[in-house]
Design a protein around this motif. Structure first.
Motif, PDB file in Angstrom:
ATOM      1  N   CYS A  93       0.847  -1.192   0.000  1.00 48.24           N
ATOM      2  CA  CYS A  93       0.000   0.000   0.000  1.00 48.24           C
ATOM      3  C   CYS A  93       0.886   1.247   0.000  1.00 48.24           C
ATOM      4  CB  CYS A  93      -0.899  -0.012   1.239  1.00 48.24           C
ATOM      5  SG  CYS A  93      -2.224   1.209   1.160  1.00 48.24           S
ATOM      6  N   THR A 126       0.108   4.120   0.901  1.00 46.96           N
ATOM      7  CA  THR A 126      -0.257   4.948   2.060  1.00 46.96           C
ATOM      8  C   THR A 126      -0.510   4.040   3.250  1.00 46.96           C
ATOM      9  OG1 THR A 126      -2.601   4.874   1.467  1.00 46.96           O
ATOM     10  CG2 THR A 126      -1.287   6.655   0.522  1.00 46.96           C
ATOM     11  N   ASP A 127      -1.059   4.604   4.315  1.00 42.07           N
ATOM     12  CA  ASP A 127      -1.470   3.782   5.446  1.00 42.07           C
ATOM     13  C   ASP A 127      -2.617   2.874   5.018  1.00 42.07           C
ATOM     14  OD1 ASP A 127      -0.973   6.492   7.834  1.00 42.07           O
ATOM     15  OD2 ASP A 127       0.405   4.958   7.083  1.00 42.07           O
ATOM     16  N   ALA A 128      -2.864   1.846   5.816  1.00 44.65           N
ATOM     17  CA  ALA A 128      -3.933   0.903   5.504  1.00 44.65           C
ATOM     18  C   ALA A 128      -5.264   1.636   5.288  1.00 44.65           C
ATOM     19  CB  ALA A 128      -4.073  -0.109   6.633  1.00 44.65           C
ATOM     20  N   ASP A 129      -6.022   1.152   4.307  1.00 47.29           N
ATOM     21  CA  ASP A 129      -7.304   1.755   3.942  1.00 47.29           C
ATOM     22  C   ASP A 129      -8.429   0.898   4.521  1.00 47.29           C
ATOM     23  OD1 ASP A 129      -9.533   2.842   2.788  1.00 47.29           O
ATOM     24  OD2 ASP A 129      -8.814   2.719   0.720  1.00 47.29           O
ATOM     25  N   ALA A 141     -10.251  -1.568   2.405  1.00 51.57           N
ATOM     26  CA  ALA A 141      -9.618  -2.819   2.010  1.00 51.57           C
ATOM     27  C   ALA A 141      -9.826  -3.914   3.040  1.00 51.57           C
ATOM     28  CB  ALA A 141      -8.128  -2.606   1.773  1.00 51.57           C
ATOM     29  N   GLY A 193      -9.983  -3.957  -3.471  1.00 55.60           N
ATOM     30  CA  GLY A 193      -8.629  -4.252  -3.904  1.00 55.60           C
ATOM     31  C   GLY A 193      -8.183  -5.652  -3.566  1.00 55.60           C
ATOM     32  N   VAL A 231      -5.659  -8.090  -1.800  1.00 57.38           N
ATOM     33  CA  VAL A 231      -4.851  -7.991  -0.587  1.00 57.38           C
ATOM     34  C   VAL A 231      -4.338  -9.379  -0.218  1.00 57.38           C
ATOM     35  CG1 VAL A 231      -6.153  -5.996   0.251  1.00 57.38           C
ATOM     36  CG2 VAL A 231      -6.828  -8.294   0.970  1.00 57.38           C
ATOM     37  N   ASP A 277      -9.998  -8.781  -5.363  1.00 62.06           N
ATOM     38  CA  ASP A 277     -10.786  -7.555  -5.265  1.00 62.06           C
ATOM     39  C   ASP A 277     -12.270  -7.899  -5.148  1.00 62.06           C
ATOM     40  OD1 ASP A 277     -11.630  -4.917  -5.349  1.00 62.06           O
ATOM     41  OD2 ASP A 277     -11.452  -4.752  -7.527  1.00 62.06           O
ATOM     42  N   GLY A 325      -1.302  -5.064  -0.326  1.00 63.51           N
ATOM     43  CA  GLY A 325      -2.486  -4.324  -0.692  1.00 63.51           C
ATOM     44  C   GLY A 325      -2.643  -3.235   0.362  1.00 63.51           C
ATOM     45  N   CYS A 326      -3.840  -2.789   0.614  1.00 67.97           N
ATOM     46  CA  CYS A 326      -4.046  -1.756   1.640  1.00 67.97           C
ATOM     47  C   CYS A 326      -4.817  -2.294   2.835  1.00 67.97           C
ATOM     48  CB  CYS A 326      -4.755  -0.544   1.038  1.00 67.97           C
ATOM     49  SG  CYS A 326      -3.664   0.431  -0.044  1.00 67.97           S
TER      50      CYS A 326
END
Length: 754
Positions: free
Chosen positions: A201, A203-206, A209, A243, A245, A273, A306-307
């Motif tokens: 990811c 960014t930080d975890a979403d 997700a 997404g 993961v 996903d 993944g996120c």
């Protein structure tokens, strides 16, 4: 593939399961439930069981990448008035295969009190295979495996069947092909490797997700599981399905031992996903006839990609229930402690004495009630916290269980100040030249931060401030003499869980042998090891040189290097590996009498570095040359814990890597990432000079083309030759390579981080 728009589709057209129980005794007797003896009787639900498994794998022959996998199982199980069914999808499938809604259960088919039950497929399952990544004229391999199984412990007036129509059965007509031509398999093909993992990811975890966690923190399996001899572990994805993961699932010994009670597993658990799961991981269970207590296996989820984030239930303990008689009660104890100052996430602790893992909260951690009296423990930080970055240290982390829980381990975390350059609190301006005449050839760091360093014939210990530790040996140093020969040379060092120090190298001026010596934590020769604290091992009557050593969790010592084969049919110099017991004896359960020789390239194969995988497999890296000349390549070999070659790695367990654009190279350091990929530091010519290189291989031994440039990350200090000597992985996955930077002809230290 003959045309750009070629298509291929596999259809599962019929699955049917039927169970009949005409017996009147409800529930069944215990004798009909032998596979679950010693478990609360209400969980006995598999005395009548019909199961089916399906696997579809599609591989790009040109690249070896297995870009599609759909695999899973379905079953009907139970007895009169207590029928149920279940579906699962294998952890490493790239797509979901089916779920409970794909089937219909009739618990009382004949309206006669639940004696007759059926499960059937609601409608055909169509699996389109994307062929857009296969070029016209290229080959695609399609592997389909179908199996059905029926087991009946109930017997007497009972019956069970499982039917799965073969997708390529002529009458089924359920494989649809357009624009493809059947061809014979190629004479040679690249080793198959799994589809690439989801991207990390950015960014930080979403939250969209989702989070990945174990469905059950305390799963239970009989010692004789019905389904393929394996325990089924469910991993869920909750809170979101956006997404692709994944997370890494690894096993570690609790009271059960890998290789004796179960087969160690390290696998990626994937979710497509839009898929919520669950996904299934199978842990093979090894049955025996020994009456023993129930045993445990530690399960850990880590490294989410993944996120997605890991859920609170990222660890679980699998209990294997003995089925050989009444169990002997055993009191289990916990190792736990306090955590202070933790602000980041991802702090993971490891008991290096047993291999167990534990995640920490802001205030505490626990390994769970997995320890018995007399068992040793040594708690270390496995992964430092991130976001923000912190450094955590352990106090009171070593000991032996003595009839009570351990609760006084202390973890202290402070902000990790990122600085570049020498640590001026060490030695003089960050450098120490005290002791160890003749240069340092290998290092190891104790849990308390003190540094063990070896020279060709000297062992020294330094304080964290860079001074010789005068409590060690004689004024901080101890001589290394494997067999008393002044030509002895030390090459590698490792520290045991009990603080003892193992040194390996070369003994003898001619016809050299593997040499290994052990010192106490105080720097004295260990009289309990070998003969006079040392052991020498000959392989084939010629020159043998040990270069590196690693220590297994059970205390056995794995030593790697090279051995020459002087026989007329010999192939020159081969990789050589020996394993020793904790007492210094060759381990007869490894290879042939404790030793293994491996031909990698045909002439000059020199093992320089060794690493252990979590599943116990052994990876050796070094120099591989077909002619014995001055243009070597990277050589890798992977061995099973028995010393046999790992046939799923490279070609019969070995890899001779011919890297694009590199004329001469060899590996001098090796490490295994948590995802099973293998990283080596490499001395290689890029352009006109040697440079600092890191090369990554996938878990099957193929060059990871997604790493660096075609698998190679390279850095240079200038136009002169530079010489990397070794490497290490940081907790955040970054790769540090160290060695020599000529700097206008002068030999300086060089450090590169990828």
């Amino acid at each position: 593939k003959q045309i750009p728009g070629a298509s291929l589709e596999v259809t599962l057209s019929q699955l049917f399961f039927e169970g009949i129980d005409g017996n009147n005794d409800i529930p069944p007797t215990e004798s009909q439930c032998l596979q679950m003896r010693n478990v609360t009787f209400s969980v006995c639900r598999q005395e009548i069981d019909g199961s089916a498994w399906f696997t579809l794998e599609v591989t790009n022959v040109a690249t070896g990448i297995k870009f599609l996998k759909a695999s899973g199982a379905v079953d009907l199980a139970g007895h009169r008035a207590a029928w149920d069914y279940n579906t699962d999808v294998d952890a490493d499938s790239t797509m979901p295969l089916w779920n409970l809604a794909s089937f219909q259960l009739e618990r009382d088919f004949d309206d006669d009190g639940g004696r007759h039950a059926t499960v059937s497929l609601v409608e055909p399952i169509e699996i389109p295979i994307p062929l857009d990544q296969i070029g016209t004229g290229q080959q695609v391999k399609v592997h389909v495996e179908v199996s059905a199984d029926a087991a009946n412990f109930r017997q007497r007036e009972s019956y069970v069947s499982a039917y799965f129509r073969d997708p390529v059965e002529q009458q089924g007509a359920v494989v649809t092909v357009d624009g493809l031509k059947a061809v014979n398999p190629p004479a040679s093909a690249k080793p198959e490797q799994p589809a690439p993992s989801p991207a990390p990811c950015p960014t930080d975890a979403d939250p969209a997700a989702g989070t990945i966690a174990f469905a059950d923190a305390a799963p239970v399996t009989p010692e004789t599981p019905l389904r393929r001899g394996a325990a089924t572990i469910l991993v869920t994805r909750t809170g979101g399905t956006q997404g692709e993961v994944s997370a890494l699932l690894t096993t570690a010994d609790g009271t059960a031992q890998a290789g004796a009670d179960y087969v160690a597993v390290m696998t990626e658990v994937r979710f497509a996903d839009g898929e919520a799961g669950p996904r299934t991981v199978r842990i093979p269970i090894l049955n025996d006839t020994v009456q023993e207590p129930d045993e445990t296996v530690a399960l850990t989820l880590s490294r989410p990609l993944g996120c997605a984030a890991l859920g609170a239930q990222a660890q679980a303990v699998l209990t294997i229930v003995d089925d050989d008689g009444p169990p002997t009660p055993t009191t289990m104890y916990d190792v736990s402690g306090t955590v202070t100052g933790l602000a980041g996430t991802g702090l993971v602790l490891r008991d290096v004495a047993t291999g167990r893992m534990a995640s920490a909260t802001e205030t505490s951690f626990s390994f769970g009630r997995q320890y018995v009296t007399g068992e040793s423990y040594e708690v270390r930080v496995d992964s430092q916290p991130m976001n923000p970055r912190q450094s955590c240290t352990v106090a009171n982390g070593m000991g032996t269980i003595a009839d009570h829980d351990v609760t006084d381990v202390q973890i202290t975390c402070v902000a990790d100040t990122v600085v570049a350059g020498l640590d001026t609190s060490f030695g003089s301006g960050g450098k120490s030249t005290a002791g160890n005449a003749g240069a340092v050839v290998a290092l190891a760091v104790q849990p308390d931060g003190k540094i063990i360093a070896i020279g060709p014939q000297t062992l020294a210990r330094y304080t964290t401030a860079g001074a010789l530790d005068t409590t060690f040996g004689t004024a901080g140093e101890a001589p290394i003499r494997f067999r008393g020969d002044t030509s002895d040379q030390a090459q590698g060092v490792a520290i045991q869980a009990d603080g003892k120090i193992v040194v390996v190298g070369i003994s003898g001026a001619t016809n050299q042998d593997f040499a290994i010596s052990r010192f106490t934590a105080a720097g004295q020769p260990d009289p309990d090891f070998g003969h006079g604290a040392a052991v020498a091992t000959d392989f084939a009557g010629s020159t043998d040189r040990a270069a590196a050593v690693v220590i297994q969790a059970d205390g056995r010592l794995v030593v790697a290097g090279q051995a020459a084969d002087p026989s007329p049919s010999g192939t020159g110099t081969d990789f050589a590996v020996a394993r020793y017991t904790a007492a210094g004896d060759l381990d007869a359960s490894f290879g042939t009498g404790g030793k293994v020789m491996t031909n990698v390239a045909g002439s000059s194969d020199l093992g320089y570095a060794v690493a252990l995988q979590p599943d116990g497999n052994i990876v050796v890296a070094g120099h591989a040359a077909a002619t014995g000349g001055d243009s070597p390549d990277i050589g890798l070999a992977r061995y099973l814990p028995s010393g046999a070659p790992d046939e799923v790695f490279g070609t019969h367990g070995v890899v001779h890597a011919l890297l694009t654009g590199i004329d001469s190279d060899e590996a001098n350091g090796v490490a295994v990432q948590p995802d099973g990929k293998i990283v080596v530091s490499s001395l290689g010519v890029v352009g006109a000079a040697f440079s600092f290189n890191a090369v990554r291989f996938d878990a099957a031994g193929g060059v990871d083309l997604g790493f660096g440039s075609s698998g190679v990350a390279s850095a240079s200090f200038g136009a002169q030759n530079q010489y990397p000597r070794g490497m290490a992985l940081q907790a955040d996955g970054k790769i540090v390579v160290v060695g020599q930077n000529p700097n206008s002809g002068m030999g300086d230290f060089g450090v590169v981080r990828f």
